[in-house]
Write a protein that holds these residues in place. Structure first.
Motif, PDB file in Angstrom:
ATOM      1  N   GLU A  60      -1.576   6.603   6.905  1.00  0.00           N
ATOM      2  CA  GLU A  60      -1.705   5.154   7.052  1.00  0.00           C
ATOM      3  C   GLU A  60      -3.189   4.889   7.323  1.00  0.00           C
ATOM      4  O   GLU A  60      -3.759   5.435   8.268  1.00  0.00           O
ATOM      5  CB  GLU A  60      -0.875   4.652   8.237  1.00  0.00           C
ATOM      6  CG  GLU A  60       0.554   5.175   8.273  1.00  0.00           C
ATOM      7  CD  GLU A  60       1.508   4.301   7.491  1.00  0.00           C
ATOM      8  OE1 GLU A  60       1.070   3.249   7.004  1.00  0.00           O
ATOM      9  OE2 GLU A  60       2.694   4.684   7.380  1.00  0.00           O
ATOM     10  N   LYS A  89      -0.952   6.646   2.206  1.00  0.00           N
ATOM     11  CA  LYS A  89       0.444   6.201   2.307  1.00  0.00           C
ATOM     12  C   LYS A  89       0.503   4.673   2.333  1.00  0.00           C
ATOM     13  O   LYS A  89       1.348   4.053   1.692  1.00  0.00           O
ATOM     14  CB  LYS A  89       1.108   6.779   3.553  1.00  0.00           C
ATOM     15  CG  LYS A  89       2.594   6.430   3.675  1.00  0.00           C
ATOM     16  CD  LYS A  89       3.182   6.899   4.999  1.00  0.00           C
ATOM     17  CE  LYS A  89       3.169   8.403   5.104  1.00  0.00           C
ATOM     18  NZ  LYS A  89       3.838   8.868   6.349  1.00  0.00           N
ATOM     19  N   SER A  90      -0.389   4.070   3.115  1.00  0.00           N
ATOM     20  CA  SER A  90      -0.487   2.611   3.150  1.00  0.00           C
ATOM     21  C   SER A  90      -1.938   2.246   3.415  1.00  0.00           C
ATOM     22  O   SER A  90      -2.727   3.074   3.886  1.00  0.00           O
ATOM     23  CB  SER A  90       0.421   2.017   4.232  1.00  0.00           C
ATOM     24  OG  SER A  90      -0.084   2.309   5.530  1.00  0.00           O
ATOM     25  N   THR A  92      -4.327  -1.067   4.988  1.00  0.00           N
ATOM     26  CA  THR A  92      -4.563  -2.402   5.539  1.00  0.00           C
ATOM     27  C   THR A  92      -6.067  -2.654   5.530  1.00  0.00           C
ATOM     28  O   THR A  92      -6.833  -1.894   6.134  1.00  0.00           O
ATOM     29  CB  THR A  92      -4.035  -2.525   6.981  1.00  0.00           C
ATOM     30  OG1 THR A  92      -2.621  -2.296   6.988  1.00  0.00           O
ATOM     31  CG2 THR A  92      -4.321  -3.917   7.544  1.00  0.00           C
ATOM     32  N   THR A 128      -0.475   1.242  -3.045  1.00  0.00           N
ATOM     33  CA  THR A 128      -0.390   2.487  -2.294  1.00  0.00           C
ATOM     34  C   THR A 128       0.995   3.103  -2.487  1.00  0.00           C
ATOM     35  O   THR A 128       1.868   2.523  -3.145  1.00  0.00           O
ATOM     36  CB  THR A 128      -0.626   2.240  -0.794  1.00  0.00           C
ATOM     37  OG1 THR A 128       0.484   1.512  -0.261  1.00  0.00           O
ATOM     38  CG2 THR A 128      -1.915   1.466  -0.560  1.00  0.00           C
ATOM     39  N   LYS A 130       3.305   3.220  -0.388  1.00  0.00           N
ATOM     40  CA  LYS A 130       4.304   2.328   0.217  1.00  0.00           C
ATOM     41  C   LYS A 130       4.267   0.914  -0.357  1.00  0.00           C
ATOM     42  O   LYS A 130       4.966   0.041   0.146  1.00  0.00           O
ATOM     43  CB  LYS A 130       4.109   2.289   1.736  1.00  0.00           C
ATOM     44  CG  LYS A 130       4.419   3.606   2.417  1.00  0.00           C
ATOM     45  CD  LYS A 130       4.185   3.548   3.919  1.00  0.00           C
ATOM     46  CE  LYS A 130       5.173   2.665   4.643  1.00  0.00           C
ATOM     47  NZ  LYS A 130       5.023   2.774   6.125  1.00  0.00           N
ATOM     48  N   PRO A 133      -1.244  -3.202  -0.802  1.00  0.00           N
ATOM     49  CA  PRO A 133      -2.062  -3.188   0.420  1.00  0.00           C
ATOM     50  C   PRO A 133      -1.962  -4.524   1.144  1.00  0.00           C
ATOM     51  O   PRO A 133      -1.634  -5.553   0.539  1.00  0.00           O
ATOM     52  CB  PRO A 133      -3.470  -2.949  -0.120  1.00  0.00           C
ATOM     53  CG  PRO A 133      -3.438  -3.442  -1.517  1.00  0.00           C
ATOM     54  CD  PRO A 133      -2.051  -3.198  -2.022  1.00  0.00           C
ATOM     55  N   ARG A 134      -2.238  -4.479   2.441  1.00  0.00           N
ATOM     56  CA  ARG A 134      -2.254  -5.694   3.258  1.00  0.00           C
ATOM     57  C   ARG A 134      -3.702  -6.104   3.512  1.00  0.00           C
ATOM     58  O   ARG A 134      -4.580  -5.251   3.634  1.00  0.00           O
ATOM     59  CB  ARG A 134      -1.527  -5.456   4.577  1.00  0.00           C
ATOM     60  CG  ARG A 134      -0.039  -5.236   4.413  1.00  0.00           C
ATOM     61  CD  ARG A 134       0.613  -4.775   5.697  1.00  0.00           C
ATOM     62  NE  ARG A 134       0.195  -3.410   6.038  1.00  0.00           N
ATOM     63  CZ  ARG A 134       0.688  -2.721   7.049  1.00  0.00           C
ATOM     64  NH1 ARG A 134       1.581  -3.256   7.838  1.00  0.00           N
ATOM     65  NH2 ARG A 134       0.273  -1.489   7.275  1.00  0.00           N
TER      66      ARG A 134
END
Length: 304
Positions: A60, A89-90, A92, A128, A130, A133-134
């Motif tokens: 992450e 994985k993720s 932000t 990503t 997951k 993206p944020r």
């Protein structure tokens, strides 16, 4: 292995302070990763994430960006685009200040809504493991900016107002003042527990004329609220209008202290003998200029 469960924080050089604060405040949840930011002799970027296996693959990841100086936008986007391709994985992206937010509309033919341009650039970030993206942005200039982003990125618009409300909770006789109707629309509902003063702003060329439209500042400690400050003309004109109507003290809060060319100096010392300085000037550390104002009166930095 001992850091495998932690979120990895990568950052642009101007945001080192925010990254360090985040990790120091929550060492059980976050760890710092390292990006080498260099340039070749011709000025083109030479950028490297130091430890891909430990800091990106299957992790992450948070990337704390700063686009105040667009000269460094390309190399930051190069890193952001690479993170999903290196199997994060993720992801932000924290863009505390969205600098093109004030250019979100076109009033005359030929103008460019650069807010949409930056939103398109960010929206091109790959998915990503997951999913999308944020993107976290603090106190964007207008909420309508969110509609410029595509469905491939998830904008999260947050506010620093709770930090201010905590900072002023022990100040007596406070009235919240807004320098124009736009600021009131943006933040007014966040201060329903305070009396409010709304100002009216008219621009005549480079001059701003501000008058009191609603509310009573007489004998009150007025705190002016806005999303950002550049040269400070609007804030100073609002302060003058409030003092003229009898305010006992005037303070200010902006989330984004842009202050091009170090023009914050007009708030640290009187420009004229009869000037009244702000009692407090609250800002966050969303912009690099804030680092120059640590322990400089009347500024108080509220750390994001």
């Amino acid at each position: 292995e001992k850091h495998s469960h932690k979120v990895v924080v990568l950052f642009a050089p101007p945001m080192k302070g925010i990254a360090k604060d985040l990790v120091d405040s929550h060492p059980e949840s976050f760890t710092i990763g390292t990006v080498d930011w260099h340039h070749f002799a011709d000025g083109t970027p030479r950028v490297k994430i130091q430890n891909i296996e430990a800091d990106v693959i299957g992790k992450e990841v948070v990337f704390i960006a700063s686009f105040n100086n667009t000269a460094y936008l390309f190399e930051q986007m190069a890193v952001i685009y690479s993170l999903p391709r290196y199997m994060a994985k993720s992801l932000t992206i924290v863009l505390a200040y969205f600098p093109m937010g004030t250019m979100e509309r076109v009033d005359t033919e030929g103008e460019i809504a650069t807010a949409m341009t930056l939103a398109r650039i960010l929206s091109a970030t790959p998915l990503t493991v997951k999913g999308p993206p944020r993107l976290m942005i603090y106190d964007i200039h207008t909420l309508q900016n969110r509609f410029y982003f595509s469905d491939t990125i998830l904008p999260l618009l947050v506010t620093a107002i709770p930090l201010l409300k905590d900072a002023i909770k022990n100040i007596k006789n406070v009235v919240i003042a807004f320098p124009d109707e736009g600021s009131h629309k943006r933040f007014g509902k966040m201060f329903d527990d305070y009396d409010q003063v709304i100002c009216h702003k008219v621009r005549e060329g480079l001059k701003r004329i501000i008058t009191i439209k609603e509310g009573e500042p007489n004998d009150k400690h007025c705190i002016i609220i806005d999303d950002l400050v550049q040269t400070g003309g609007t804030l100073n004109e609002a302060k003058a209008a409030l003092l003229k109507r009898g305010a006992s003290q005037v303070s200010a809060f902006v989330t984004h202290a842009v202050f091009p060319n170090d023009c914050y100096s007009k708030f640290t010392s009187k420009q004229h003998p009869d000037d009244v300085l702000f009692t407090h000037f609250y800002i966050t550390d969303s912009c690099p200029a804030a680092q120059k104002l640590v322990d400089v009166s009347p500024f108080t930095i509220l750390r994001l």
